[in-house]
Design a protein around this motif. Structure first.
Motif, mmCIF file in Angstrom:
data_model
loop_
_atom_site.group_PDB
_atom_site.id
_atom_site.type_symbol
_atom_site.label_atom_id
_atom_site.label_comp_id
_atom_site.label_asym_id
_atom_site.label_seq_id
_atom_site.Cartn_x
_atom_site.Cartn_y
_atom_site.Cartn_z
ATOM 1 N N ARG A 19 0.695 -0.994 0.046
ATOM 2 C CA ARG A 19 -0.236 0.059 -0.178
ATOM 3 C C ARG A 19 0.880 1.239 0.094
ATOM 4 N NH1 ARG A 19 0.892 -2.103 4.809
ATOM 5 N NH2 ARG A 19 0.811 -0.931 6.396
ATOM 6 N N PRO A 20 0.331 2.501 -0.419
ATOM 7 C CA PRO A 20 1.234 3.688 -0.199
ATOM 8 C C PRO A 20 1.538 3.962 1.050
ATOM 9 C CG PRO A 20 -1.142 4.122 -0.856
ATOM 10 C CD PRO A 20 -0.824 2.722 -0.630
ATOM 11 N N ARG A 21 2.800 3.473 1.683
ATOM 12 C CA ARG A 21 3.400 3.657 2.989
ATOM 13 C C ARG A 21 3.694 5.037 3.194
ATOM 14 N NH1 ARG A 21 7.870 0.718 2.267
ATOM 15 N NH2 ARG A 21 7.328 -0.031 0.358
ATOM 16 N N HIS A 22 4.071 5.950 2.119
ATOM 17 C CA HIS A 22 4.547 7.051 2.382
ATOM 18 C C HIS A 22 3.243 8.028 2.866
ATOM 19 C CE1 HIS A 22 2.611 7.598 -1.636
ATOM 20 N NE2 HIS A 22 2.487 8.827 -1.395
ATOM 21 N N GLU A 40 8.585 1.821 -3.041
ATOM 22 C CA GLU A 40 7.103 1.386 -3.308
ATOM 23 C C GLU A 40 7.151 1.179 -5.001
ATOM 24 O OE1 GLU A 40 4.451 4.225 -1.884
ATOM 25 O OE2 GLU A 40 5.464 4.394 0.341
ATOM 26 N N LEU A 41 7.207 0.077 -5.192
ATOM 27 C CA LEU A 41 7.061 -0.355 -6.547
ATOM 28 C C LEU A 41 5.710 -0.394 -7.410
ATOM 29 C CD1 LEU A 41 10.000 -2.900 -6.837
ATOM 30 C CD2 LEU A 41 10.127 -0.332 -7.406
ATOM 31 N N PHE A 42 4.698 -0.941 -6.628
ATOM 32 C CA PHE A 42 3.508 -1.197 -7.221
ATOM 33 C C PHE A 42 2.495 -1.398 -5.913
ATOM 34 C CE2 PHE A 42 -0.278 -3.444 -8.356
ATOM 35 C CZ PHE A 42 -1.089 -2.906 -9.110
ATOM 36 N N THR A 43 1.706 -0.098 -5.626
ATOM 37 C CA THR A 43 1.057 -0.044 -4.624
ATOM 38 C C THR A 43 -0.576 -0.113 -4.925
ATOM 39 O OG1 THR A 43 1.026 2.230 -4.503
ATOM 40 C CG2 THR A 43 2.962 1.224 -3.360
ATOM 41 N N VAL A 44 -1.275 -0.744 -4.072
ATOM 42 C CA VAL A 44 -2.803 -0.745 -4.123
ATOM 43 C C VAL A 44 -3.394 0.307 -3.279
ATOM 44 C CG1 VAL A 44 -2.711 -2.939 -5.203
ATOM 45 C CG2 VAL A 44 -3.218 -2.751 -2.867
ATOM 46 N N GLU A 45 -4.530 0.915 -3.376
ATOM 47 C CA GLU A 45 -5.172 1.759 -2.553
ATOM 48 C C GLU A 45 -6.119 1.108 -2.008
ATOM 49 O OE1 GLU A 45 -4.897 5.041 -1.664
ATOM 50 O OE2 GLU A 45 -3.448 5.334 -3.371
ATOM 51 N N PRO A 46 -6.066 0.819 -0.483
ATOM 52 C CA PRO A 46 -6.827 0.080 0.336
ATOM 53 C C PRO A 46 -8.356 0.108 0.141
ATOM 54 C CG PRO A 46 -5.354 0.803 1.663
ATOM 55 C CD PRO A 46 -5.064 1.705 0.527
ATOM 56 N N GLY A 47 -8.847 1.293 -0.536
ATOM 57 C CA GLY A 47 -10.281 1.352 -0.643
ATOM 58 C C GLY A 47 -10.511 1.157 -2.131
ATOM 59 N N GLY A 48 -9.486 0.986 -3.092
ATOM 60 C CA GLY A 48 -9.694 0.814 -4.458
ATOM 61 C C GLY A 48 -10.200 -0.494 -4.857
ATOM 62 N N ARG A 49 -10.316 -0.463 -6.212
ATOM 63 C CA ARG A 49 -10.680 -2.043 -6.748
ATOM 64 C C ARG A 49 -9.922 -2.267 -7.956
ATOM 65 N NH1 ARG A 49 -16.875 -2.742 -7.569
ATOM 66 N NH2 ARG A 49 -16.063 -3.209 -9.591
#
Length: 89
Positions: A19-22, A40-49
């Protein structure tokens, strides 16, 4: 992102996405370069789909970002390869 998983012998585990830790952990608006940075090479948004598609069978499934952070169960037989495509919706 394209994901490939292979194993010489039967294996099972979890594929966990970052996830976007920054922003989430440190409250920074941008992932500024730092000496002690963990990329952070590939992050997912916790609220995303996100759509996860098996490139060999063409089957796809939609997951929430929080599910991808928790991890997807993977099981491969010896010599088997999995090829997945993960795209934000």
């Amino acid at each position: 992102i394209l994901v490939m998983v292979s194993a010489d012998r039967a294996w099972q585990g979890r594929l966990r996405f970052d996830r976007p830790r920054h922003r989430i952990n440190m409250g920074m608006p941008v992932d500024y370069p730092r000496i002690n940075q963990f990329p952070e090479l590939f992050t997912v948004e916790p609220g995303g789909r996100y759509r996860v598609r098996d490139l060999q069978t063409g089957k796809a499934r939609v997951y929430g970002g929080a599910e991808l952070v928790e991890g997807l169960s993977i099981r491969v037989s010896g010599g088997e390869e999995l090829f997945w495509e993960v795209l934000p919706l």
